[in-house]
Write a protein that holds these residues in place. Structure first.
Motif, PDB file in Angstrom:
ATOM      1  N   ARG A 497      54.068  93.348 -52.078  1.00  0.00           N
ATOM      2  CA  ARG A 497      54.191  94.909 -52.896  1.00  0.00           C
ATOM      3  C   ARG A 497      55.616  95.035 -53.333  1.00  0.00           C
ATOM      4  O   ARG A 497      55.737  95.543 -54.550  1.00  0.00           O
ATOM      5  CB  ARG A 497      54.060  95.776 -51.616  1.00  0.00           C
ATOM      6  CG  ARG A 497      52.420  95.952 -51.482  1.00  0.00           C
ATOM      7  CD  ARG A 497      52.110  97.283 -50.599  1.00  0.00           C
ATOM      8  NE  ARG A 497      52.514  96.954 -49.306  1.00  0.00           N
ATOM      9  CZ  ARG A 497      53.575  97.713 -48.473  1.00  0.00           C
ATOM     10  NH1 ARG A 497      54.644  98.585 -49.262  1.00  0.00           N
ATOM     11  NH2 ARG A 497      53.843  97.429 -47.216  1.00  0.00           N
ATOM     12  N   VAL A 498      56.658  94.653 -52.592  1.00  0.00           N
ATOM     13  CA  VAL A 498      57.984  95.047 -53.084  1.00  0.00           C
ATOM     14  C   VAL A 498      58.578  93.844 -53.907  1.00  0.00           C
ATOM     15  O   VAL A 498      59.248  94.331 -54.784  1.00  0.00           O
ATOM     16  CB  VAL A 498      59.056  95.303 -51.951  1.00  0.00           C
ATOM     17  CG1 VAL A 498      60.275  95.676 -52.147  1.00  0.00           C
ATOM     18  CG2 VAL A 498      58.351  96.420 -51.040  1.00  0.00           C
ATOM     19  N   GLY A 499      58.391  92.767 -53.478  1.00  0.00           N
ATOM     20  CA  GLY A 499      59.015  91.494 -54.063  1.00  0.00           C
ATOM     21  C   GLY A 499      58.151  91.014 -55.569  1.00  0.00           C
ATOM     22  O   GLY A 499      58.664  90.271 -56.415  1.00  0.00           O
ATOM     23  N   PHE A 500      56.787  91.426 -55.407  1.00  0.00           N
ATOM     24  CA  PHE A 500      55.819  90.943 -56.740  1.00  0.00           C
ATOM     25  C   PHE A 500      55.402  91.987 -57.459  1.00  0.00           C
ATOM     26  O   PHE A 500      55.509  91.961 -58.768  1.00  0.00           O
ATOM     27  CB  PHE A 500      54.980  89.825 -56.086  1.00  0.00           C
ATOM     28  CG  PHE A 500      54.134  89.304 -57.069  1.00  0.00           C
ATOM     29  CD1 PHE A 500      54.598  88.048 -57.906  1.00  0.00           C
ATOM     30  CD2 PHE A 500      52.724  89.960 -57.507  1.00  0.00           C
ATOM     31  CE1 PHE A 500      53.839  87.678 -58.835  1.00  0.00           C
ATOM     32  CE2 PHE A 500      51.978  89.136 -58.539  1.00  0.00           C
ATOM     33  CZ  PHE A 500      52.552  88.089 -59.168  1.00  0.00           C
ATOM     34  N   LEU A 501      54.610  92.912 -56.836  1.00  0.00           N
ATOM     35  CA  LEU A 501      53.938  93.942 -57.567  1.00  0.00           C
ATOM     36  C   LEU A 501      54.885  95.155 -58.084  1.00  0.00           C
ATOM     37  O   LEU A 501      54.799  95.464 -59.237  1.00  0.00           O
ATOM     38  CB  LEU A 501      52.948  94.438 -56.746  1.00  0.00           C
ATOM     39  CG  LEU A 501      51.862  93.867 -56.129  1.00  0.00           C
ATOM     40  CD1 LEU A 501      50.928  94.549 -55.412  1.00  0.00           C
ATOM     41  CD2 LEU A 501      51.035  93.086 -57.301  1.00  0.00           C
ATOM     42  N   GLN A 502      56.112  95.442 -57.486  1.00  0.00           N
ATOM     43  CA  GLN A 502      56.926  96.358 -57.900  1.00  0.00           C
ATOM     44  C   GLN A 502      57.892  95.752 -58.871  1.00  0.00           C
ATOM     45  O   GLN A 502      58.330  94.636 -58.881  1.00  0.00           O
ATOM     46  CB  GLN A 502      57.966  97.013 -56.835  1.00  0.00           C
ATOM     47  CG  GLN A 502      58.696  97.923 -57.166  1.00  0.00           C
ATOM     48  CD  GLN A 502      59.408  98.610 -55.936  1.00  0.00           C
ATOM     49  OE1 GLN A 502      59.048  98.093 -54.782  1.00  0.00           O
ATOM     50  NE2 GLN A 502      60.169  99.621 -56.043  1.00  0.00           N
ATOM     51  N   GLN A 503      58.159  96.523 -60.239  1.00  0.00           N
ATOM     52  CA  GLN A 503      58.738  95.814 -61.279  1.00  0.00           C
ATOM     53  C   GLN A 503      59.837  96.738 -61.740  1.00  0.00           C
ATOM     54  O   GLN A 503      59.430  98.243 -61.695  1.00  0.00           O
ATOM     55  CB  GLN A 503      57.815  95.554 -62.247  1.00  0.00           C
ATOM     56  CG  GLN A 503      58.540  94.135 -63.081  1.00  0.00           C
ATOM     57  CD  GLN A 503      57.133  93.510 -63.888  1.00  0.00           C
ATOM     58  OE1 GLN A 503      56.072  93.456 -63.229  1.00  0.00           O
ATOM     59  NE2 GLN A 503      57.368  92.855 -64.909  1.00  0.00           N
ATOM     60  N   ASN A 504      60.763  96.347 -62.158  1.00  0.00           N
ATOM     61  CA  ASN A 504      61.874  97.587 -62.505  1.00  0.00           C
ATOM     62  C   ASN A 504      62.034  97.316 -64.197  1.00  0.00           C
ATOM     63  O   ASN A 504      62.622  96.029 -64.810  1.00  0.00           O
ATOM     64  CB  ASN A 504      63.418  96.706 -62.103  1.00  0.00           C
ATOM     65  CG  ASN A 504      64.523  97.833 -62.269  1.00  0.00           C
ATOM     66  OD1 ASN A 504      64.547  98.670 -63.215  1.00  0.00           O
ATOM     67  ND2 ASN A 504      65.588  97.847 -61.578  1.00  0.00           N
ATOM     68  N   ALA A 505      61.676  98.022 -64.846  1.00  0.00           N
ATOM     69  CA  ALA A 505      61.662  98.336 -66.240  1.00  0.00           C
ATOM     70  C   ALA A 505      63.123  98.246 -66.831  1.00  0.00           C
ATOM     71  O   ALA A 505      63.172  97.971 -67.921  1.00  0.00           O
ATOM     72  CB  ALA A 505      61.013  99.409 -66.779  1.00  0.00           C
ATOM     73  N   PHE A 506      64.119  98.715 -66.052  1.00  0.00           N
ATOM     74  CA  PHE A 506      65.349  98.573 -66.659  1.00  0.00           C
ATOM     75  C   PHE A 506      66.457  97.388 -66.066  1.00  0.00           C
ATOM     76  O   PHE A 506      67.515  97.370 -66.515  1.00  0.00           O
ATOM     77  CB  PHE A 506      66.061 100.068 -66.173  1.00  0.00           C
ATOM     78  CG  PHE A 506      65.569 100.865 -66.485  1.00  0.00           C
ATOM     79  CD1 PHE A 506      65.486 101.710 -67.793  1.00  0.00           C
ATOM     80  CD2 PHE A 506      64.617 101.798 -65.248  1.00  0.00           C
ATOM     81  CE1 PHE A 506      64.703 102.767 -68.132  1.00  0.00           C
ATOM     82  CE2 PHE A 506      64.086 102.822 -65.976  1.00  0.00           C
ATOM     83  CZ  PHE A 506      64.041 103.252 -67.000  1.00  0.00           C
ATOM     84  N   HIS A 507      65.659  96.566 -65.647  1.00  0.00           N
ATOM     85  CA  HIS A 507      66.234  95.140 -65.299  1.00  0.00           C
ATOM     86  C   HIS A 507      65.872  93.931 -66.173  1.00  0.00           C
ATOM     87  O   HIS A 507      64.967  93.796 -66.759  1.00  0.00           O
ATOM     88  CB  HIS A 507      66.091  94.401 -63.872  1.00  0.00           C
ATOM     89  CG  HIS A 507      66.852  93.625 -63.262  1.00  0.00           C
ATOM     90  ND1 HIS A 507      66.795  92.066 -63.737  1.00  0.00           N
ATOM     91  CD2 HIS A 507      67.919  93.628 -62.357  1.00  0.00           C
ATOM     92  CE1 HIS A 507      67.595  91.506 -63.017  1.00  0.00           C
ATOM     93  NE2 HIS A 507      68.319  92.315 -62.404  1.00  0.00           N
ATOM     94  N   ALA A 508      67.176  93.225 -66.790  1.00  0.00           N
ATOM     95  CA  ALA A 508      66.666  92.545 -68.088  1.00  0.00           C
ATOM     96  C   ALA A 508      65.680  91.323 -67.673  1.00  0.00           C
ATOM     97  O   ALA A 508      65.029  90.980 -68.580  1.00  0.00           O
ATOM     98  CB  ALA A 508      68.158  91.736 -68.502  1.00  0.00           C
TER      99      ALA A 508
END
Length: 586
Positions: A497-508
């Motif tokens: 959930r945290v390491g794969f499905l969650q994604q940071n749109a502001f991280h290059a």
């Protein structure tokens, strides 16, 4: 004889004319002295009903109505891309130059710049036999997109006269075509097409290629094909617009058409600012070089909101006919349905569920059915992928717009309020969402990523489902009473959930993730699960495995491993083997 084509009654955006025989159904008309754009939507022996696409304040009975003899249409030609239109294809930049920040009523600005010169290359010769869809000229519309001028779909004939290569305006005659009846048709760089009529194609093809978005939860768990349809339902603040922004920026479509249908004005401004600042990863040029924006914000006339969806899909079909893959983002179809409901109420039609008109399902199906992968009339392949946001009030997915949209889309990305409030983006709930494209797309995934990708996806899905069932028990009696093998499932699921499905749109490195990296990330997580399970079976407590720090390290691998250095994943697998082997030996 007295002119009968005058306004008899006005009810919001609905105008009636009494005792007239001058207009036909779906005809585009100009209403009143200010010539407001409207469309005939009802005819009886006594009354003609007209839907006006502009603000009707100040309109009076007795003002004239002018027919055009043609249906509501849009102008198709070079100059559409890198432009922003309202719901009836008026270019907002040029309207602003003419009348300021607010659109003046009856504003008569041509959709395309009629004075701009285009560098045209002619593709045909005198005497050539042409049919509908054939390309007779090309010009660079932006640095990324080549515009192809096509013979209108319903026309064919022999080229009698053609100009040479050079610079021309959109309304300059490029060639003269003689049809089978001997009539001469002058073709320019542009053509008109009615927005409610789908453009014809040669053949509809099966959808076999995924639309790659770079968003892990979509590409891996709930993929969509090129030419597919998807719904993004979610309540207020769950991230529908943000998810569509990410898809518009990163999906591998050639052209993006973004329809802001009844959305807040500040969100459309954000789209404009972001897209002009963002560089297209494929070409290194600004995103606007392959984007069309249709802005019909919540303070614009409600009837034009209803038309904006059709305007967007007609523009998409035009570029599909050239052989491009187009993605259309409709944000949001609920606001469009609300416009239907409001107009239906003014027409005094019998309401159906929750006040929506009885024809809501057929209107939704008309829209979504215009998606697809097709063989065009000129033998090129093109596609339209429709991704529609739905805004159910109170996140109630049982309301009519969401339920009817589910009937006509094959992808359902359900946004979860709890995930959004926990800052988990994209907030796509993996238990409520689904994709029906697996059988179509699995051969492509197997060919390009190997059978392992499909195997990993099944395992990840199974772990998330098991965690969902276990959490029901945890809510009742707490997690301490669970055996270690079930505690391990909860830990690995948290890692997914945290390491794969969650994604940071502001991280290059995390805003867009290639499929190969998605596969390697699943491989590492599942390798840790497999090795940890062996230890748990050997009666090693889960707490000892967690003390190695592997879980925390793997959560951060999405940031720590660059997209172009995937060989680093091998180091992670070796580290897992060494750390867990050391525990077993001790």
């Amino acid at each position: 004889m007295e002119n009968q084509n005058i306004i008899y009654g006005i009810n919001g955006s609905v105008v009636t004319v009494k005792n007239s025989r001058s207009f036909s159904m779906m005809e585009m008309v100009y209403v009143g002295n200010e010539r407001l754009v409207g469309e005939v939507i009802g005819i009886t022996d006594q009354f003609i009903t007209i839907q006006v696409y502009e603000e009707t304040t100040g309109l009076r009975p007795g003002e004239p109505i002018y027919g055009t003899g043609s249906p509501m249409n849009v102008t198709l030609g070079p100059g559409i891309i890198d432009n922003i239109f309202d719901g009836i294809e008026r270019p907002l930049k040029r309207v602003a130059e003419q009348s300021g920040a607010f659109i003046a009523r009856g504003s008569n600005v041509s959709a395309l710049d009629e004075n701009r010169l285009w560098d045209v290359t002619i593709k045909v010769h005198e005497g050539d036999q042409l049919k509908g869809g054939d390309i007779y000229a090309e010009c660079p519309e932006t640095t990324i997109i080549t515009h192809k001028c096509m013979v209108p779909p319903l026309l064919s004939g022999i080229v009698k006269k053609v100009v040479g290569n050079g610079k021309y305006k959109v309304n300059d005659t490029i060639l003269e075509l003689e049809d089978q009846h001997g009539e001469i048709h002058k073709l320019t760089l542009c053509q008109k097409w009615p927005i409610r009529t789908p453009r014809p194609v040669s053949e509809r093809l099966q959808t076999k290629v995924p639309l790659i978005t770079g968003q892990r939860v979509i590409d891996t768990l709930f993929p969509i094909s090129k030419g597919g349809t998807a719904a993004i339902p979610g309540g207020f603040g769950t991230g529908k617009t943000m998810t569509q922004h990410q898809l518009a920026k990163w999906c591998d479509a050639d052209i993006i058409i973004y329809v802001g249908c009844g959305e807040r004005g500040n969100e459309m401004c954000q789209v404009l600012d972001e897209f002009s600042a963002l560089m297209d990863p494929k070409s290194g040029r600004p995103m606007t070089d392959r984007t069309v924006l249709i802005a019909n914000t919540s303070n614009m006339p409600v009837a034009a909101r209803e038309a904006s969806i059709y305007t967007g899909i007609t523009l998409a079909e035009y570029y599909r006919d050239m052989g491009y893959h187009v993605a259309i983002m409709a944000d949001s179809t609920s606001r469009w349905a609300e416009a239907l409901r409001e107009i239906s109420g003014r027409l005094e039609e019998m309401p159906a569920e929750e006040g929506f008109p009885a024809y809501l399902p057929s209107r939704l199906s008309e829209f979504y059915e215009r998606a697809g992968m097709v063989k065009n009339l000129n033998n090129t392949d093109g596609s339209i992928t429709i991704i529609g946001a739905v805004s159910p009030q109170g996140s109630d997915f049982s309301e009519p717009v969401t339920q009817n949209t589910k009937r006509f889309t094959r992808c359902f990305w359900a946004l979860d309020k709890a995930l959004a409030y926990a800052r988990h983006y994209p907030a796509i709930n993996w238990t409520q969402s689904y994709s029906e494209y697996f059988s179509d797309l699995d051969p492509w995934y197997e060919k390009n990523l190997g059978k392992e990708f499909l195997k990993y996806r099944v395992q990840v899905n199974r772990i998330l489902q098991e965690e969902s069932q276990l959490m029901e028990i945890v809510k009742l009696i707490g997690s301490d009473v669970l055996p270690d093998d079930q505690k391990l499932i909860i830990e690995i699921a948290r890692l997914i959930r945290v390491g794969f499905l969650q994604q940071n749109a502001f991280h290059a490195e995390d805003t867009y993730v290639p499929l190969e990296k998605q596969k390697r990330m699943m491989e590492v997580i599942l390798h840790l699960y497999k090795k940890s399970k062996q230890l748990v079976t050997a009666s090693v407590p889960i707490s000892v495995i967690k003390q190695t720090g592997l879980f925390d390290k793997i959560v951060k691998m999405k940031y720590d491993i660059p997209n172009n250095k995937l060989e680093i994943f091998d180091n992670y697998i070796n580290e897992i083997d060494e750390a867990l082997s050391a525990i077993l030996e001790s």
